[in-house]
Design a protein around this motif. Structure first.
Motif, PDB file in Angstrom:
ATOM      1  N   GLN A 172       0.845  -1.261  -0.068  1.00  0.00           N
ATOM      2  CA  GLN A 172      -0.078   0.195  -0.125  1.00  0.00           C
ATOM      3  C   GLN A 172       0.684   1.279   0.017  1.00  0.00           C
ATOM      4  N   GLY A 220      -8.081   1.526  -4.185  1.00  0.00           N
ATOM      5  CA  GLY A 220      -9.435   1.279  -3.920  1.00  0.00           C
ATOM      6  C   GLY A 220      -9.856  -0.140  -3.990  1.00  0.00           C
ATOM      7  N   GLY A 221      -8.890  -0.998  -4.144  1.00  0.00           N
ATOM      8  CA  GLY A 221      -9.268  -2.384  -4.047  1.00  0.00           C
ATOM      9  C   GLY A 221      -9.218  -3.449  -5.333  1.00  0.00           C
ATOM     10  N   PHE A 222      -8.998  -2.513  -6.445  1.00  0.00           N
ATOM     11  CA  PHE A 222      -8.784  -3.479  -7.813  1.00  0.00           C
ATOM     12  C   PHE A 222      -7.564  -3.249  -8.278  1.00  0.00           C
ATOM     13  N   CYS A 223      -6.662  -4.323  -8.158  1.00  0.00           N
ATOM     14  CA  CYS A 223      -5.137  -4.249  -8.883  1.00  0.00           C
ATOM     15  C   CYS A 223      -5.311  -4.762 -10.171  1.00  0.00           C
TER      16      CYS A 223
END
Length: 148
Positions: free
Chosen positions: A19, A126-129
């Motif tokens: 992160q 935000g959560g989608f790589c």
């Protein structure tokens, strides 16, 4: 795409460090665009490149994250070092291409390439790589064509 902690992947990278890497990329790109200073893109390229070429031991962000986030890293979900290196390689390629664009007098192209890294880092936070998705697709296609 965090992976479970086990002896098999003891070289995995703690998610707080991942992160931090994404945050540094996003903040660097936002700062560069806001100030219209492509020297920030150069600095990001120079920070990411050693990590791509030599792994996490050469990563400034990993070194700082391991020390500064030591408490958060304990027991945190982990991520594959291969996946992190793949994502950093994409960022380095795009930042390198942005450098070439700036040098060749095409600043719009340079900002677009750098912006792609910033957008990917922001979406990953935000959560989608997106890099993880590409890594999965790359390995899937490689297996289909070449087998194990």
């Amino acid at each position: 795409m965090p992976v479970p902690i086990s002896e098999k992947n003891s070289d995995a990278i703690p998610l707080p460090v991942v992160q931090l890497n994404r945050t540094v990329l996003l903040a660097g790109v936002i700062g560069a665009v806001a100030l219209q200073q492509h020297v920030f893109i150069t600095l990001l390229f120079l920070i990411i490149l050693p990590a791509v070429l030599f792994g996490r031991r050469a990563s400034l962000i990993y070194s700082l994250g391991s020390r500064l986030l030591a408490r958060q890293n304990e027991g945190a979900p982990m991520e594959s070092p291969q996946l992190m290196r793949f994502n950093n390689a994409i960022a380095a390629i795009l930042f390198g291409a942005a450098q070439l664009a700036f040098l060749l007098g095409a600043p719009s192209a340079g900002w677009i390439l750098a912006g792609m890294v910033g957008i990917a880092a922001g979406v990953a936070l935000g959560g989608f790589c997106f890099g993880c998705f590409l890594y999965y697709q790359f390995n899937l296609q490689r297996y289909r064509f070449f087998g194990k």
